[in-house]
Design an enzyme around this catalytic site. Structure first.
Site, PDB file in Angstrom:
ATOM      1  N   HIS A  53      -6.551   0.823  51.261  1.00 13.79           N
ATOM      2  CA  HIS A  53      -7.148   0.418  49.982  1.00 13.79           C
ATOM      3  C   HIS A  53      -8.555  -0.123  50.125  1.00 13.79           C
ATOM      4  O   HIS A  53      -9.082  -0.683  49.166  1.00 13.79           O
ATOM      5  CB  HIS A  53      -6.298  -0.663  49.314  1.00 13.79           C
ATOM      6  CG  HIS A  53      -4.930  -0.212  48.945  1.00 13.79           C
ATOM      7  ND1 HIS A  53      -4.609   0.265  47.689  1.00 13.79           N
ATOM      8  CD2 HIS A  53      -3.791  -0.140  49.669  1.00 13.79           C
ATOM      9  CE1 HIS A  53      -3.335   0.586  47.659  1.00 13.79           C
ATOM     10  NE2 HIS A  53      -2.812   0.352  48.850  1.00 13.79           N
TER      11      HIS A  53
ATOM     12  N   LYS B 243     -12.202  -8.833  36.764  1.00 15.89           N
ATOM     13  CA  LYS B 243     -11.747  -8.401  38.083  1.00 15.89           C
ATOM     14  C   LYS B 243     -12.028  -9.543  39.046  1.00 15.89           C
ATOM     15  O   LYS B 243     -12.691 -10.510  38.693  1.00 15.89           O
ATOM     16  CB  LYS B 243     -12.479  -7.128  38.524  1.00 15.89           C
ATOM     17  CG  LYS B 243     -14.007  -7.230  38.374  1.00 15.89           C
ATOM     18  CD  LYS B 243     -14.697  -5.946  38.777  1.00 15.89           C
ATOM     19  CE  LYS B 243     -14.683  -4.876  37.693  1.00 15.89           C
ATOM     20  NZ  LYS B 243     -13.909  -3.695  38.013  1.00 15.89           N
ATOM     21  N   ARG B 244     -11.526  -9.443  40.276  1.00 16.03           N
ATOM     22  CA  ARG B 244     -11.843 -10.472  41.256  1.00 16.03           C
ATOM     23  C   ARG B 244     -13.356 -10.600  41.434  1.00 16.03           C
ATOM     24  O   ARG B 244     -14.092  -9.630  41.288  1.00 16.03           O
ATOM     25  CB  ARG B 244     -11.186 -10.123  42.606  1.00 16.03           C
ATOM     26  CG  ARG B 244      -9.711 -10.354  42.625  1.00 16.03           C
ATOM     27  CD  ARG B 244      -9.349 -11.800  42.334  1.00 16.03           C
ATOM     28  NE  ARG B 244      -9.706 -12.662  43.442  1.00 16.03           N
ATOM     29  CZ  ARG B 244      -8.854 -13.144  44.329  1.00 16.03           C
ATOM     30  NH1 ARG B 244      -7.570 -12.874  44.240  1.00 16.03           N
ATOM     31  NH2 ARG B 244      -9.274 -13.932  45.305  1.00 16.03           N
TER      32      ARG B 244
ATOM     33  N   LYS C 113     -18.658  -6.081  43.814  1.00 17.63           N
ATOM     34  CA  LYS C 113     -18.346  -5.725  42.426  1.00 17.63           C
ATOM     35  C   LYS C 113     -19.498  -6.057  41.472  1.00 17.63           C
ATOM     36  O   LYS C 113     -19.519  -5.644  40.329  1.00 17.63           O
ATOM     37  CB  LYS C 113     -17.060  -6.432  41.980  1.00 17.63           C
ATOM     38  CG  LYS C 113     -15.813  -5.973  42.755  1.00 17.63           C
ATOM     39  CD  LYS C 113     -14.572  -6.736  42.304  1.00 17.63           C
ATOM     40  CE  LYS C 113     -13.348  -6.473  43.162  1.00 17.63           C
ATOM     41  NZ  LYS C 113     -12.679  -5.183  42.848  1.00 17.63           N
TER      42      LYS C 113
ATOM     43  N   THR D 285      -8.790   0.088  39.158  1.00 21.98           N
ATOM     44  CA  THR D 285      -7.734   0.528  38.244  1.00 21.98           C
ATOM     45  C   THR D 285      -7.952  -0.086  36.856  1.00 21.98           C
ATOM     46  O   THR D 285      -7.455   0.440  35.867  1.00 21.98           O
ATOM     47  CB  THR D 285      -6.337   0.134  38.761  1.00 21.98           C
ATOM     48  OG1 THR D 285      -6.368  -1.228  39.185  1.00 21.98           O
ATOM     49  CG2 THR D 285      -5.912   1.016  39.918  1.00 21.98           C
TER      50      THR D 285
ATOM     51  N   LYS E 169      -7.435   1.273  32.704  1.00 18.34           N
ATOM     52  CA  LYS E 169      -6.791   0.544  31.599  1.00 18.34           C
ATOM     53  C   LYS E 169      -7.722   0.476  30.395  1.00 18.34           C
ATOM     54  O   LYS E 169      -7.296   0.636  29.248  1.00 18.34           O
ATOM     55  CB  LYS E 169      -6.404  -0.871  32.066  1.00 18.34           C
ATOM     56  CG  LYS E 169      -5.372  -0.859  33.197  1.00 18.34           C
ATOM     57  CD  LYS E 169      -5.270  -2.195  33.949  1.00 18.34           C
ATOM     58  CE  LYS E 169      -4.560  -1.994  35.288  1.00 18.34           C
ATOM     59  NZ  LYS E 169      -4.709  -3.130  36.214  1.00 18.34           N
TER      60      LYS E 169
HETATM   61  C1  26Q Z   1      -5.701  -9.500  54.458  1.00 14.43           C
HETATM   62  C2  26Q Z   1      -5.525 -10.327  55.553  1.00 14.43           C
HETATM   63  C3  26Q Z   1      -5.485 -11.710  55.412  1.00 14.43           C
HETATM   64  C4  26Q Z   1      -5.590 -12.247  54.131  1.00 14.43           C
HETATM   65  C5  26Q Z   1      -5.753 -11.424  53.039  1.00 14.43           C
HETATM   66  C6  26Q Z   1      -5.817 -10.046  53.193  1.00 14.43           C
HETATM   67  C7  26Q Z   1      -6.000  -9.170  52.035  1.00 14.43           C
HETATM   68  C8  26Q Z   1      -5.326  -9.439  50.856  1.00 14.43           C
HETATM   69  C9  26Q Z   1      -5.503  -8.642  49.741  1.00 14.43           C
HETATM   70  C10 26Q Z   1      -6.844  -8.066  52.079  1.00 14.43           C
HETATM   71  C11 26Q Z   1      -7.004  -7.255  50.957  1.00 14.43           C
HETATM   72  C12 26Q Z   1      -6.324  -7.536  49.781  1.00 14.43           C
HETATM   73  C13 26Q Z   1      -6.452  -6.740  48.564  1.00 14.43           C
HETATM   74  C14 26Q Z   1      -7.089  -5.601  48.466  1.00 14.43           C
HETATM   75  C15 26Q Z   1      -7.185  -4.887  47.192  1.00 14.43           C
HETATM   76  O1  26Q Z   1      -6.725  -5.344  46.156  1.00 14.43           O
HETATM   77  N1  26Q Z   1      -7.782  -3.701  47.201  1.00 14.43           N
HETATM   78  C16 26Q Z   1      -7.947  -2.924  45.971  1.00 14.43           C
HETATM   79  O2  26Q Z   1      -6.865  -2.013  45.874  1.00 14.43           O
HETATM   80  C17 26Q Z   1      -6.885  -1.339  44.627  1.00 14.43           C
HETATM   81  C18 26Q Z   1      -5.637  -0.482  44.537  1.00 14.43           C
HETATM   82  O3  26Q Z   1      -5.745   0.621  45.360  1.00 14.43           O
HETATM   83  C19 26Q Z   1      -8.155  -0.534  44.481  1.00 14.43           C
HETATM   84  O4  26Q Z   1      -8.176   0.027  43.185  1.00 14.43           O
HETATM   85  C20 26Q Z   1      -9.383  -1.409  44.683  1.00 14.43           C
HETATM   86  O5  26Q Z   1     -10.547  -0.610  44.703  1.00 14.43           O
HETATM   87  C21 26Q Z   1      -9.258  -2.177  45.990  1.00 14.43           C
HETATM   88  O6  26Q Z   1     -10.329  -3.092  46.125  1.00 14.43           O
END
Ligand code: 26Q
Length: 812
Positions: free
Chosen positions: A358, A546-547, A552, A654, A658
């Site tokens: 992702h 969004k975050r 972004k 995503t 929406k």
């Molecule tokens: C990893 C290790 C330690 C702590 C946290 C994490 C961690 C947690 C969450 C790393 C990444 C995430 C989240 C990533 C994320 O939400 N990615 C998004 O995924 C969506 C679904 O595929 C995409 O639409 C977005 O583009 C992408 O940013």
């Protein structure tokens, strides 16, 4: 079949009885909270009955089953969704009305379970909905965090994090299954012995933790299949408690308990910004080990020890690398518990797992220090080491002497374990989440892997569930669509295309405009109650939710707002159709720059919203504590959807889908799924701007980008940027935004303006000028809106799940 009046009566009696039994009160004497609890209980009884019925139907069917492993499931509220899926929503609304209650208000009492950060967690939730609705047998496996993502409070413009104890008052949606507890072992050491002519690995001196599953039933829309979300909670082992107890070490026993239970205490709040903490690794192994043990146990019950057939009956999907330890964990179970030899076990393992990536952000690729890994998971370390030895030997055969390449591709290097490499080697399928993203994976991030394993790489573009994000979130638009084209779209999203012939139909355009206006009015009310800002529902609602992340580019948005404000102040002839810019975003608590951008948005808002001289033509609102339930309220009220990431950085996005589904027009870069939205709607129906991924990539390679020159050449941009540091946005504390200013112009050690905020500013401004002009031509605008809705079918998670199934999972 019983008729509607009888059904209503049954529900009403059930509710009245429930209130009496739960609280010893009649409905008239009960509080809103108590009535909410009772309705939830009645509905969850129905859900659980459905579940029992569905399991009965499934019994004896030996269908292949999907296990979707994810650290995050961002489900959102369950009540409304379950009412829709049970098909009793209208009935319950009426029962409530008869009792003088407003269902929509009662729903607001439900805590919004925030067991995810953002896109990745919400995608998992959309998949659960689509899998059940399409009738596929699937189980989501994750962690039952006691605290979800922090709640965001804004104090003096700054984000403050507050815990989210979503389970405090319990939840009616889950079923505890303590009899299905698994034991997970940490630490200790491995002893190797000989027995029966083979090596036996014995794990000793470990600490064990109990993993107790809780299941939430997942109903589909008009579907007989009820799936489960299986979330594991960490509990101390009784055994340990008792032994210390016996020795009179009461406090030590309590400490043991705390140490064990901390594992499922809280969701890590980092999104694309990983922190390599030992507890995070513990969380990963905890839920993955429990999940794999229970999967193998169930397989054994159904099929005995014919493990060669395992991949025919089980497919395990890994949502990013976070559950990657499932791969060596299955190896461990097959080798140590089931007695298979390495080659048998490896063949089964690599036919069982599929992995989705992702993110392309280098810093977000997970790596774990060798020492930490080895100490916490000694047996898995041995297994990963062996997997890597064999993989490197294969590489050597294909690329003899190419040490550099082998070092780059190795799973273990520089004393770190590279989780993405483990996933690619241990899975039969690797996919990205949008065409552009998958192409970048194949050609750049994992180019050498894609050369070595070309058959593994594929793309499956993301999607969203139309049940939650249109049917539930925007019921009046859903009704309009159904009036025009029938209700087939709810389960066959491609049928939305039947709306396209209505694009120039005046009645449809006006109905859509009315619905939008009503949704804007409700949002304006929310904003007036929460932000104490009055926004005009006739203004353009321009939304970025969004975050908060530099890539972004909320900073680009707010700089442009500042520019518009300057134009209004400086040029009495400047024409601007009234605009309301709406932001919602949480920043990772450790991400200082992101938090500073939140403060900046507040300062700019403060200044603009209180300036009487601009006649309310511009407003800026930051909506606190953005979450799924707020997305459902905001998206239906949006005219413009901001999808403005630096090209090449957003894997998919995503939210963009929406908004499109609800008829908002996108202003965006050619990044992630925007590329496919552009293809679906056509260039006339989207506002594109900015560098392409190829162009940003070229700049990264050749280092020729000079933001300072862009700044000097564009007086409007220079003015806005200077206002960050000359006291204009914050007179009390003029140097507050020095860091942002410096980063854009000179960089902090690294490249200056690495997300091309300055470079894309002029073309972003032009795209907004086009919006300004076109919004004032209603027939044109609403035509474009209908074209967006009519072409949204491709972005349903039903389509996504069907593609996963055909190419990867092969269920039924
Ligand atoms: C990893 C290790 C330690 C702590 C946290 C994490 C961690 C947690 C969450 C790393 C990444 C995430 C989240 C990533 C994320 O939400 N990615 C998004 O995924 C969506 C679904 O595929 C995409 O639409 C977005 O583009 C992408 O940013």
């Amino acid at each position: 079949m019983i008729n509607n009046a009888e059904q209503k009566k049954l529900f009403r009696v059930a509710l009245e009885t429930k209130v009496q039994r739960m609280f010893g009160r009649t409905i008239r004497g009960a509080s809103e909270d108590q009535i909410f609890q009772a309705i939830t209980q009645v509905v969850s009884d129905l859900v659980k009955e459905q579940r029992a019925y569905s399991r009965e139907l499934m019994r004896g069917h030996h269908e292949k089953e999907l296990y979707y492993l994810s650290m995050e499931f961002l489900m959102g509220r369950a009540l409304g969704n379950n009412l829709i899926n049970l098909g009793i929503e209208d009935l319950v609304v009426e029962v409530c009305q008869d009792l003088g209650l407003e269902l929509s208000e009662l729903q607001e009492v439900e805590p919004d379970p925030g067991l995810g950060n953002g896109g990745l967690g919400r995608l998992a939730a959309c998949f659960m909905d689509s899998l059940a609705s399409l009738g596929h047998k699937a189980t989501g496996c994750g962690i039952r965090y006691e605290y979800g993502l922090f709640q965001q409070k804004i104090i003096d413009g700054y984000q403050v994090e507050v815990p989210d104890p979503w389970l405090e008052n319990g939840t009616s949606w889950e079923i505890a299954l303590p009899e299905e507890t698994e034991i997970v072992k940490f630490g200790g050491f491995v002893e190797v012995k000989e027995g029966n002519g083979r090596l036996i690995y014995e794990h000793k001196g470990y600490q064990s933790v109990r993993a107790v599953p809780y299941e939430m039933p997942i109903l589909g829309y008009q579907s007989d299949v009820v799936n489960s979300l299986r979330l594991w909670a960490a509990r101390a082992t009784k055994h340990l408690d008792m032994s210390l107890f016996g020795q009179g070490k009461y406090l030590d026993a309590l400490e043991e308990k705390e140490l064990a239970e901390v594992i499922s205490k809280v969701l890590y709040p980092d999104d694309n910004h990983p922190e390599g903490k030992a507890l995070r690794l513990k969380q990963q192994y905890f839920f993955v080990s429990a999940s794999m043990q229970s999967i193998v146990r169930k397989f054994r019950q159904q099929y005995g020890s014919s493990f060669a057939q395992f991949p025919e009956h089980v497919v395990v999907h890994i949502n990013d690398t976070h559950p990657a330890l499932a791969i060596p964990e299955l190896m461990r179970i097959l080798l140590d518990d089931e007695g298979l030899d390495w080659d048998q076990a490896w063949k089964i393992t690599k036919s069982t797992f599929a992995y989705t990536n992702h993110t392309i952000m280098e810093e977000a690729l997970e790596r774990w220090p060798e020492g930490l890994f080895r100490d916490l998971l000694p047996r898995l370390w041995d297994i990963v080491y062996e997997i890597n030895e064999r993989f490197c030997a294969d590489l050597w055969e294909r690329y003899p002497g190419d040490w550099d390449r082998i070092a780059r591709m190795s799973i273990i290097s520089n004393h770190e374990v590279k989780m993405a490499h483990l996933c690619i080697v241990g899975s039969f399928s690797v996919n990205g989440v949008a065409k552009l993203h998958s192409q970048i994976l194949r050609e750049q991030v994992f180019a050498e892997f894609s050369e070595f394993f070309p058959e593994k790489f594929t793309n499956v573009t993301n999607g969203v569930t139309f049940r939650r994000f249109l049917l539930k979130a925007n019921p009046s638009l859903a009704d309009l669509v159904t009036e025009r084209i029938g209700s087939g779209w709810i389960k066959k999203p491609e049928e939305l295309a039947k709306l396209l012939p209505y694009q120039t139909d005046q009645g449809t355009q006006q109905a859509l405009a009315h619905i939008r206006h009503a949704n804007k009015l409700s949002l304006a009310n929310y904003i007036s109650g929460h932000n104490h800002v009055r926004v005009d529902p006739n203004s353009i609602f321009d939304v970025q939710i969004k975050r908060l992340h530099e890539y972004k580019r909320q900073l680009l948005n707010i700089l442009h707002v500042l520019y518009l404000y300057n134009r209004l102040l400086d040029d009495p002839k400047f024409e601007l159709y009234p605009r309301t810019f709406i932001f919602g975003a949480k920043a990772a608590p450790g991400y200082g720059t992101a938090k500073l951008i939140i403060k900046l948005i507040h300062d700019v808002a403060e200044r603009i919203n209180n300036d009487r001289s601009i006649d309310d033509r511009l407003k800026v609102v930051f909506i606190e504590n953005y979450r799924v339930s707020l997305a459902e309220a905001i998206i239906p009220a949006a005219d413009v959807s901001e999808q403005i990431s630096t090209a090449g950085k957003e894997a998919s996005g995503t939210g963009n889908m929406k908004f499109m589904l609800n008829g908002a027009l996108t202003i965006g870069t050619l990044d992630g799924a925007n590329v496919e939205i552009d293809q679906a709607v056509g260039r006339d129906n989207i506002f594109l701007f900015g560098l392409s991924a190829a162009e940003t990539n070229q700049y990264y390679r050749d280092g020729t980008y000079r933001p300072y020159e862009v700044y000097m050449a564009d007086p409007y941009l220079k003015q806005a940027l200077d206002q960050l540091v000359n006291g204009f946005v914050n007179a009390q504390h003029p140097s507050l935004y020095q860091e942002l200013y410096q980063g854009l112009l000179y960089g902090h050690g690294g490249m200056a303006d690495p997300y091309f905020v300055l470079k894309d500013f002029a073309s972003y401004r032009q795209a907004h000028e086009a919006i300004n002009v076109q919004y004032q031509q209603p027939e044109l605008w609403w035509k474009k809106a209908i074209i967006n809705i009519g072409n949204a079918g491709h972005f349903s998670s039903d389509r996504t799940v069907e593609e996963y199934n055909q190419r990867i999972w092969k269920l039924r």
